[in-house]
Scaffold this active site. Structure first.
Site, PDB file in Angstrom:
ATOM      1  N   PHE A  21      -5.091  -8.890   4.781  1.00 13.03           N
ATOM      2  CA  PHE A  21      -5.437  -8.184   3.881  1.00 13.03           C
ATOM      3  C   PHE A  21      -7.034  -8.574   3.486  1.00 13.03           C
ATOM      4  O   PHE A  21      -7.343  -9.340   3.517  1.00 13.03           O
ATOM      5  CB  PHE A  21      -4.659  -8.410   2.449  1.00 13.03           C
ATOM      6  CG  PHE A  21      -4.580  -7.785   1.498  1.00 13.03           C
ATOM      7  CD1 PHE A  21      -3.218  -6.860   1.339  1.00 13.03           C
ATOM      8  CD2 PHE A  21      -5.462  -7.174   0.768  1.00 13.03           C
ATOM      9  CE1 PHE A  21      -3.069  -5.957   0.270  1.00 13.03           C
ATOM     10  CE2 PHE A  21      -5.343  -6.210  -0.416  1.00 13.03           C
ATOM     11  CZ  PHE A  21      -4.183  -5.723  -0.744  1.00 13.03           C
ATOM     12  N   HIS A  49      -1.868  -7.042  -9.849  1.00 14.99           N
ATOM     13  CA  HIS A  49      -1.215  -8.320  -9.606  1.00 14.99           C
ATOM     14  C   HIS A  49      -1.904  -9.378  -8.884  1.00 14.99           C
ATOM     15  O   HIS A  49      -1.679 -10.219  -8.365  1.00 14.99           O
ATOM     16  CB  HIS A  49       0.160  -8.278  -9.287  1.00 14.99           C
ATOM     17  CG  HIS A  49       0.295  -7.926  -7.726  1.00 14.99           C
ATOM     18  ND1 HIS A  49       0.394  -6.611  -7.280  1.00 14.99           N
ATOM     19  CD2 HIS A  49       0.157  -8.613  -6.543  1.00 14.99           C
ATOM     20  CE1 HIS A  49       0.630  -6.689  -6.111  1.00 14.99           C
ATOM     21  NE2 HIS A  49       0.641  -7.846  -5.583  1.00 14.99           N
TER      22      HIS A  49
HETATM   23  N1  INI Z   1      -3.499 -10.119  -0.555  1.00 15.16           N
HETATM   24  C1  INI Z   1      -4.759 -10.384  -0.295  1.00 15.16           C
HETATM   25  O1  INI Z   1      -4.774 -11.280   0.389  1.00 15.16           O
HETATM   26  N2  INI Z   1      -5.629  -9.888  -1.190  1.00 15.16           N
HETATM   27  C2  INI Z   1      -5.411  -9.228  -2.305  1.00 15.16           C
HETATM   28  O2  INI Z   1      -6.606  -8.925  -2.930  1.00 15.16           O
HETATM   29  C3  INI Z   1      -4.481  -8.635  -2.653  1.00 15.16           C
HETATM   30  N3  INI Z   1      -4.078  -7.639  -3.780  1.00 15.16           N
HETATM   31  O3  INI Z   1      -4.873  -7.541  -4.403  1.00 15.16           O
HETATM   32  O4  INI Z   1      -2.936  -7.092  -3.642  1.00 15.16           O
HETATM   33  C4  INI Z   1      -3.199  -9.005  -1.643  1.00 15.16           C
HETATM   34  N4  INI Z   1      -1.964  -8.600  -1.910  1.00 15.16           N
HETATM   35  C5  INI Z   1      -0.884  -8.840  -0.905  1.00 15.16           C
HETATM   36  C6  INI Z   1      -0.097 -10.072  -0.884  1.00 15.16           C
HETATM   37  O5  INI Z   1      -1.082 -11.149  -0.588  1.00 15.16           O
HETATM   38  C7  INI Z   1       1.145  -9.921   0.216  1.00 15.16           C
HETATM   39  O6  INI Z   1       0.760  -9.933   1.321  1.00 15.16           O
HETATM   40  C8  INI Z   1       2.032  -8.976  -0.324  1.00 15.16           C
HETATM   41  O7  INI Z   1       2.207  -8.745  -1.683  1.00 15.16           O
HETATM   42  C9  INI Z   1       3.185  -8.786   0.528  1.00 15.16           C
HETATM   43  O8  INI Z   1       4.090 -10.246  -0.031  1.00 15.16           O
END
Ligand code: INI
Length: 160
Positions: free
Chosen positions: A23, A89
């Site tokens: 991500f 979140h």
């Molecule tokens: N994951 C991140 O690494 N950075 C982010 O900014 C982020 N936001 O903001 O949503 C994010 N969300 C995904 C999360 O880490 C999980 O991969 C997802 O919820 C599946 O479990």
């Protein structure tokens, strides 16, 4: 005089895992490159590094913990970028990632430095992933090196 201990910044003959969230990969790849660069420049060999991609920062702690539990790595470095505004979140994601990585280190005794960056803006993110404010991946790798050598000294007390 009291004895003072501080870990050498030496990665020779040490092995490391780097867990990196996909991500925000544009930024996290820079963090990973910074961490790898720091380890190689301080004596690590490419063969002793494993780079493990996971979906997001939320998934970093599980992979960090399981890798630490294998006993095959001297330190496991977790990297991710949580950008405010991507979702409501972001605070939850950051909190879970940070606590999870800390818990992994405490549970296993393996140094798991924190390379989870949180940023309010894209500009801040760029600054922390290899520009004005350095590279938090590099910083995490340096913390790993220092802690590996501190933990080595602490372990040596057990056989004295
Ligand atoms: N994951 C991140 O690494 N950075 C982010 O900014 C982020 N936001 O903001 O949503 C994010 N969300 C995904 C999360 O880490 C999980 O991969 C997802 O919820 C599946 O479990």
């Amino acid at each position: 005089m009291p004895q003072e201990i501080s870990g050498a910044l030496d990665a020779t003959d040490r092995s490391f895992a780097v867990v990196v969230a996909r991500f925000n990969e544009f930024y996290t790849r820079k963090l990973m490159e910074g961490a790898v660069d720091a380890l190689l420049r301080h004596g690590a060999s490419e063969d002793d590094l494993a780079i493990v991609w996971v979906p997001g920062a939320f998934e970093v702690p599980l992979a960090v913990r399981r890798l630490a539990e294998t006993g095959r790595f001297d330190a496991v470095i977790g990297l991710g970028l949580v950008l405010k505004g991507d979702t409501a979140h972001h605070e939850v994601v950051t909190g879970e990632a940070v606590h999870g990585v800390a818990a992994a280190a405490l549970a296993t005794g393996v140094p798991c430095p924190l390379g989870i960056v949180s940023a309010e803006t894209m500009e801040q993110a760029i600054e922390r992933c290899g520009s004005k404010q350095g590279n938090r991946g590099w910083d995490a790798a340096m913390a790993a090196l220092e802690m590996v050598n501190v933990m080595g000294w602490i372990r040596s007390l057990e056989s004295r």
